[in-house]
Design an enzyme around this catalytic site. Structure first.
Site, mmCIF file in Angstrom:
data_model
loop_
_atom_site.group_PDB
_atom_site.id
_atom_site.type_symbol
_atom_site.label_atom_id
_atom_site.label_comp_id
_atom_site.label_asym_id
_atom_site.label_seq_id
_atom_site.Cartn_x
_atom_site.Cartn_y
_atom_site.Cartn_z
ATOM 1 N N LYS A 1 0.885 -1.170 0.000
ATOM 2 C CA LYS A 1 0.000 0.000 0.000
ATOM 3 C C LYS A 1 0.925 1.224 0.000
ATOM 4 O O LYS A 1 1.472 1.598 1.029
ATOM 5 C CB LYS A 1 -0.865 -0.018 1.265
ATOM 6 C CG LYS A 1 -2.193 0.707 1.138
ATOM 7 C CD LYS A 1 -2.108 2.166 0.791
ATOM 8 C CE LYS A 1 -1.813 3.064 1.970
ATOM 9 N NZ LYS A 1 -1.648 4.482 1.575
ATOM 10 N N GLU B 1 9.340 1.601 10.791
ATOM 11 C CA GLU B 1 10.386 2.586 10.463
ATOM 12 C C GLU B 1 9.735 3.958 10.546
ATOM 13 O O GLU B 1 8.998 4.352 9.637
ATOM 14 C CB GLU B 1 10.911 2.340 9.041
ATOM 15 C CG GLU B 1 11.658 1.036 8.854
ATOM 16 C CD GLU B 1 13.044 1.050 9.468
ATOM 17 O OE1 GLU B 1 13.417 2.053 10.110
ATOM 18 O OE2 GLU B 1 13.748 0.037 9.324
ATOM 19 N N CYS C 1 13.636 11.137 6.501
ATOM 20 C CA CYS C 1 13.599 10.692 7.902
ATOM 21 C C CYS C 1 14.956 10.873 8.561
ATOM 22 O O CYS C 1 15.048 11.136 9.748
ATOM 23 C CB CYS C 1 13.145 9.240 7.984
ATOM 24 S SG CYS C 1 14.150 8.124 6.995
ATOM 25 N N GLU D 1 8.764 16.310 14.396
ATOM 26 C CA GLU D 1 9.619 16.526 13.234
ATOM 27 C C GLU D 1 9.195 17.839 12.571
ATOM 28 O O GLU D 1 8.006 18.151 12.532
ATOM 29 C CB GLU D 1 9.399 15.424 12.201
ATOM 30 C CG GLU D 1 10.096 14.124 12.478
ATOM 31 C CD GLU D 1 9.673 13.083 11.460
ATOM 32 O OE1 GLU D 1 10.525 12.636 10.704
ATOM 33 O OE2 GLU D 1 8.479 12.700 11.431
#
Ligand code: NAD
Length: 525
Positions: free
Chosen positions: A169, A242, A276, A376
């Site tokens: 997906k 992750e 990331c 973040e």
């Protein structure tokens, strides 16, 4: 597409973030399609496993060569759908996947083959052990938009070579490049039901988590990762997560300012900071602070921002309005709390609504959202703060809920590596940032809120296989001493035996040996 009673079929549009052009529209897969894709994958997987690893490695070899031949075209498509410069699409996506294929072609057989397991328990010396690495069955992969090719492809290749079927997906923002991956794998001979792509938004992903998959590899935000982990826990579905990062960069007083500032600017702004592993917090020794700030600001101002399809572009647009607003709010908050904006600080509206100028902030602290431990920024922002000792730098670097990666910059490699041991993250780079993702042998993954498990390297491959232990007794005609029939001094004999095996003082060991020999002799009589 089959009618879907459980949620209305929605359309998702893939949009070029640089121009707003709609590149394509697709139906989202609903729960019914998800379940039937997983059922097809399950039915096909045993044959795929029976192909054997050598044939699957050959398919990876074909995939690699087809991708190599189409590298320019695939890089262009990535640049169009994700907005990044074509050179980055080639280096951080296509090359990473070519190399991941190389790693698996060269190593998958050796890592996954049956292993004989030697053991040291003398009481069990009649046992011969073997380790098998068996595929899970159907692996679900849910991936983000920021590396729309390299993330799902590297995870997929590892899952496939281990003998699993994969249902992917992809992000709703970048479905077309996932369909390119599907096309490449088909051409390489991977059967249709062994790799399937299900376009859709979060609810399609949620349906995949709830389906009968055997393992899930999720890459995305912490918030989604937590939600997925809760659902997975209901049926103990194994997951690799992750998640995000708030990676610190530490510039020690012996660093080369020119090199470290170039590294900072690249590590913070690559892919418009939507990485990331990007540098989100920069700590610089006070003796270099002022020179480092000047160098970063000057280099940031010179960066060429524009459409990723233009070969001279270094920074593309951000993915969408939502991400730009987060960045704007973090920069504004920092400004209001006393940070100095040395470069950028605002959108470049003349280029389009999603272009944000590479921004350098000075005099930031952990009270500002841009440096906060649980958020973040995920945009082209480089916030810089001074420190005065190694201990302070380590404390600041570790003051985060995240723990994906970090970097240390110094002329003294040994000192950098010593300090690296004190940083609580999954990867520490000394004198570079971000690029560890392209070392296929290296594990990728984080600690704390950055996730669970690893992708890439032997650790990533091992995540795709269940370990099975086969234990064969070499003396099938002998009853075992530990079976029933306790009593008659067996406990005492066992105590002697345990002493014989593990006692450190030689006297105690010898005494136990004599007693054990005596017991054996009496048994014989
Ligand atoms: P996201 O969490 O919003 O979405 C990731 C994927 O999850 C998408 O495919 C999305 O459709 C799907 N999803 C959303 N809700 C879901 C649900 N309830 N159930 C199942 N699936 C669902 O993340 P994003 O914005 O696409 O990606 C950016 C984030 O990913 C950042 O936090 C970034 O740090 C992180 N990231 C981590 C890594 C890593 O390797 N650690 C790599 C790249 C990106």
């Amino acid at each position: 597409m089959a009618p879907n009673a459980e949620f209305a079929v929605t359309r998702i549009a893939s949009v070029n973030p640089a121009t707003g052009e709609v590149l394509g529209e697709l139906d989202s897969a609903g729960p019914t399609e998800v379940r039937s894709a997983v059922a097809r994958a399950r039915a096909a997987q045993p044959d795929w496993n029976a192909w054997g690893i050598r044939n699957r490695v050959k398919a990876l070899g074909r995939f690699q060569q087809i991708l190599l031949a189409r590298k320019t075209d695939i890089a262009r498509r990535i640049a169009q759908e994700a907005g990044k410069p074509q050179v980055e699409a080639l280096l951080t996506e296509v090359l990473v996947v070519l190399d991941a294929a190389r790693f698996l072609i060269d190593n998958a057989f050796a890592i996954l083959r049956d292993e004989k397991l030697a053991h040291g328990n003398l009481a069990m010396k009649s046992k011969s052990g073997r380790i098998l690495h068996e595929p899970y069955g159907v692996v679900g992969i849910i991936s983000p938009w920021n590396y729309p090719f390299s993330i799902p492809a590297t995870e997929t290749l590892a899952a496939l070579v281990a003998g699993n079927a994969v249902v992917l997906k992809p992000s709703e923002l970048t479905p077309l490049i996932a369909l390119e991956l599907e096309g490449l794998l088909r051409q390489a001979g991977v059967p249709n039901d062994i790799f399937q792509v299900l376009p859709g938004e979060g609810e399609t992903g949620a349906a995949l988590v709830e389906s009968e998959i055997d393992k899930l590899v999720f890459t995305g935000s912490v918030a989604t990762g937590r939600r997925i982990a809760q659902t997975a826990a209901q049926r103990l579905l194994p997951v690799v997560l992750e998640l995000g990062g708030k990676d610190p960069m530490i510039v020690l007083e012996d660093a080369d300012v020119d090199v470290a500032s170039s590294g900072a600017v690249w590590g913070a702004f690559v892919n418009a900071g939507q990485t990331c592993l990007s540098i989100e917090r920069c700590y610089v020794h006070q003796s270099l602070y002022s020179a480092f700030l000047d160098a970063c600001a000057e280099k940031a101002r010179k960066l060429r921002v524009g459409n990723g399809m233009d070969p001279s572009t270094e920074i593309g647009p951000m993915i969408n309005e939502r991400q730009v607003r987060i960045v704007e709010s973090h920069v504004e908050d920092a400004r209001q709390r006393g940070a100095r904006v040395l470069a950028g600080g605002a959108r470049l509206r003349e280029l389009g609504p999603t272009f944000f100028a590479p921004t350098v902030l000075a005099d930031v602290d952990h009270g500002m959202r841009v440096m906060q431990k649980d958020a973040e920024t995920f945009g082209p922002v480089l916030p810089i703060a001074p420190f005065s000792s190694d201990a302070e730098a380590v404390r600041l670097a570790n003051d985060s809920d995240y723990g994906l990666a970090a970097s240390i910059w110094t002329r003294d490699r040994a000192r950098g590596e010593r300090l690296a041991r004190q940083i609580n993250v999954g990867t520490v780079m000394v004198n570079d940032a971000v690029s560890c993702f392209s070392i296929s042998e290296a594990p990728h993954g984080g600690v704390k809120s950055s996730g669970v498990g690893r992708t890439h390297g032997r650790w990533g491959l091992e995540e795709m296989a269940r370990v099975k232990y086969i234990d064969s007794d070499l003396l099938p005609r002998m009853k075992k001493i530990w079976w029933f029939g306790y009593g008659g001094g067996l406990a005492g004999e066992m105590e002697n035996f345990v002493d014989l095996l593990y006692a450190r003082p030689l006297r105690q060991k010898l005494k136990a040996a004599v007693r054990s020999a005596g017991a054996l002799w009496r048994k014989k009589l």
